[in-house]
Design an enzyme around this catalytic site. Structure first.
Site, PDB file in Angstrom:
ATOM      1  N   THR A 183       1.127  -1.288   0.144  1.00  0.00           N
ATOM      2  CA  THR A 183      -0.015  -0.395  -0.394  1.00  0.00           C
ATOM      3  C   THR A 183       0.929   1.491  -0.152  1.00  0.00           C
ATOM      4  O   THR A 183       2.107   1.664  -0.624  1.00  0.00           O
ATOM      5  CB  THR A 183      -1.129  -0.358   1.383  1.00  0.00           C
ATOM      6  N   ASN A 184      -0.036   2.524   0.464  1.00  0.00           N
ATOM      7  CA  ASN A 184       1.208   3.386   0.471  1.00  0.00           C
ATOM      8  C   ASN A 184       0.837   4.657   1.398  1.00  0.00           C
ATOM      9  O   ASN A 184      -0.294   3.935   1.918  1.00  0.00           O
ATOM     10  CB  ASN A 184       0.819   4.273  -0.683  1.00  0.00           C
TER      11      ASN A 184
END
Ligand code: C5P
Length: 221
Positions: free
Chosen positions: A29-30
């Site tokens: 993810t980020n």
């Protein structure tokens, strides 16, 4: 509904990060908080629009009057957008969609061994570019979150993805992600404007005003 610069318009907005699963317990993810997209959703409702917010996992409350569709992966987000986009007048891609996903998702938890390993990644589809290609008369606003060459990349991203407008912002530890303020560099066909550092809510109101202004100008062309 009612009056306002987007009265009678349907706006579809993506927001937040996506999660790309490696196995049942791990994902890529980020740092996207979703705040810009959620602020835009609220600002569009305030401007009289009906709003569908296709959101990756965030800690945010859904703004009053907004219909939220929850998704996890880039592929889920792509499908959820395509399911509602035919009735839209405006698409805003505020999500930080993963560019790559694990080439395979294991059904069971991947076991560790003593040695090193590597991960095969495959590209995800570009949601906003697909939307713009399928609906050339839709007004599309994309974002360009960059650590370097932000202005040039905002301009080239708008042309490459065939978007109506791109809002560039600088990201990194000191900027944007997870913070409530930001500054934007907005580009469209034939114009550019800098929106000075302000809260994401103030910037969302300014972006909505600019969208309405550009849509009115396009009709007048
Ligand atoms: O190419 P880049 O990811 O920098 O472009 C950012 C813009 O494109 C954002 O508006 C983002 O929401 C959108 N995007 C998308 N689908 C992807 C990747 C980016 O809609 N797979």
């Amino acid at each position: 509904g009612g009056d306002g610069v987007l009265a009678g318009r349907h706006v579809v907005i993506t927001a937040g990060p996506t999660r790309e699963a490696l196995d049942p317990v791990r994902f890529i993810t980020n740092h996207s908080s979703g705040r810009m997209g959620y602020a835009l959703a609220g600002a569009c409702v305030d401007a009289g629009a009906s709003v569908t917010l296709v959101s990756g996992p965030t800690a945010l409350d859904v703004p009053a009057g907004v219909e939220r569709v929850d998704v996890q992966s880039a592929a889920d987000m792509h499908a959820a957008v395509m399911a509602v986009i035919d009735s839209a007048d405006i698409f805003i891609g505020a999500a930080a969609v993963a560019d790559y996903r694990p080439a395979t998702t294991a059904a069971d938890k991947i076991k560790k061994s003593d040695g090193d390993t590597s991960l095969a990644l495959t590209r995800t589809r570009d949601i906003i570019a697909d939307v713009a290609a399928a609906h050339p008369y839709l007004f599309t606003l994309g974002f360009a979150a960059e650590t370097t060459d932000m202005q040039a990349s905002a301009r080239s991203k708008r042309e490459r993805k065939k978007l109506s407008m791109v809002a560039g912002n600088v990201v990194g530890p000191e900027h944007a992600f997870g913070r409530d303020d930001n500054a934007l560099f907005v580009v469209w066909d034939g114009g550019e404007r800098e929106l000075a550092k302000a809260s994401k809510h103030e910037l969302a109101d300014q972006l909505v005003a600019l969208i309405a202004e550009r849509m009115a100008a396009e009709v007048g062309l």
